[in-house]
Design a protein around this motif. Structure first.
Motif, PDB file in Angstrom:
ATOM      1  N   ASP A  44       0.833  -1.194   0.000  1.00 19.58           N
ATOM      2  CA  ASP A  44       0.000   0.000   0.000  1.00 19.58           C
ATOM      3  C   ASP A  44       0.875   1.255   0.000  1.00 19.58           C
ATOM      4  O   ASP A  44       0.590   2.231  -0.700  1.00 19.58           O
ATOM      5  CB  ASP A  44      -0.930  -0.016   1.212  1.00 19.58           C
ATOM      6  N   MET A  45       1.932   1.226   0.777  1.00 24.95           N
ATOM      7  CA  MET A  45       2.858   2.354   0.804  1.00 24.95           C
ATOM      8  C   MET A  45       3.563   2.515  -0.539  1.00 24.95           C
ATOM      9  O   MET A  45       3.811   3.644  -0.994  1.00 24.95           O
ATOM     10  CB  MET A  45       3.882   2.142   1.929  1.00 24.95           C
ATOM     11  N   ALA A  48       1.350   4.433  -2.806  1.00 22.76           N
ATOM     12  CA  ALA A  48       1.345   5.856  -2.452  1.00 22.76           C
ATOM     13  C   ALA A  48       2.623   6.552  -2.936  1.00 22.76           C
ATOM     14  O   ALA A  48       2.565   7.690  -3.445  1.00 22.76           O
ATOM     15  CB  ALA A  48       1.189   6.020  -0.945  1.00 22.76           C
ATOM     16  N   ILE A  51       2.417   7.027  -6.678  1.00 22.59           N
ATOM     17  CA  ILE A  51       1.546   8.167  -7.001  1.00 22.59           C
ATOM     18  C   ILE A  51       2.310   9.477  -6.817  1.00 22.59           C
ATOM     19  O   ILE A  51       2.216  10.394  -7.637  1.00 22.59           O
ATOM     20  CB  ILE A  51       0.266   8.132  -6.143  1.00 22.59           C
ATOM     21  N   GLY A  52       3.088   9.558  -5.739  1.00 21.58           N
ATOM     22  CA  GLY A  52       3.910  10.749  -5.518  1.00 21.58           C
ATOM     23  C   GLY A  52       4.934  10.959  -6.619  1.00 21.58           C
ATOM     24  O   GLY A  52       5.141  12.086  -7.094  1.00 21.58           O
ATOM     25  N   GLY A  74      -4.255   5.219  -7.899  1.00 18.14           N
ATOM     26  CA  GLY A  74      -4.803   5.312  -6.545  1.00 18.14           C
ATOM     27  C   GLY A  74      -6.043   4.457  -6.366  1.00 18.14           C
ATOM     28  O   GLY A  74      -6.210   3.785  -5.340  1.00 18.14           O
ATOM     29  N   PHE A  78      -6.232   1.175  -3.975  1.00 18.84           N
ATOM     30  CA  PHE A  78      -7.225   1.051  -2.911  1.00 18.84           C
ATOM     31  C   PHE A  78      -7.936  -0.296  -2.998  1.00 18.84           C
ATOM     32  O   PHE A  78      -8.119  -0.984  -1.990  1.00 18.84           O
ATOM     33  CB  PHE A  78      -8.236   2.197  -3.004  1.00 18.84           C
ATOM     34  N   THR A  81      -5.639  -3.049  -1.846  1.00 13.80           N
ATOM     35  CA  THR A  81      -5.486  -3.046  -0.394  1.00 13.80           C
ATOM     36  C   THR A  81      -6.689  -3.680   0.290  1.00 13.80           C
ATOM     37  O   THR A  81      -6.541  -4.466   1.228  1.00 13.80           O
ATOM     38  CB  THR A  81      -5.288  -1.605   0.117  1.00 13.80           C
TER      39      THR A  81
END
Length: 127
Positions: A44-45, A48, A51-52, A74, A78, A81
């Motif tokens: 999940d990290m 993220a 995405i960054g 994203g 989700f 996850t």
């Protein structure tokens, strides 16, 4: 190059460096993670961080289609996850952490012993 452009360029280079380092540490946690929930959290990290990275590349290049790609990633992240969380929840305590006595006690609490299955079949009218 004007002063704001220089600041933006320096900030994006700094952000890319930090996000790349975070990506490496997260991949290390996925490989090394002692339990499945640790790996799920690291995945999940990882989404993220990706995405960054996509957002920083969009700012750096000025190509706005990258933002749409980050939004789609994203949404997929989700859903992945949630699916992994349901899998971990259904699986229960990971076998590397549970002793055989704890596993047997946990199975007995949930009614998964062979005797509980026979009793359930009898209540339902089965063989």
């Amino acid at each position: 190059m004007t002063m704001p452009e220089q600041i933006l360029s320096g900030a994006t280079v700094f952000a890319l460096a930090l996000l790349s380092l975070a990506l490496l540490v997260t991949v290390w946690r996925i490989i090394r993670g002692p339990t499945l929930p640790d790996r799920v959290l690291a995945l999940d990290m990882l989404v993220a961080i990706a995405i960054g990275l996509i957002a920083v590349v969009a700012i750096r290049t000025g190509f706005n289609l990258y933002i749409d790609i980050a939004i789609a990633l994203g949404l997929v992240g989700f859903l992945a996850t949630v699916a992994f969380a349901r899998f971990v929840l259904a699986r229960g305590l990971s076998p590397e952490k549970a002793s055989p006595e704890q596993a047997a006690a946990g199975a007995g609490k949930r009614g998964r012993t062979p005797q509980a299955k026979v009793a359930r079949r009898k209540r339902k009218g089965g063989r």
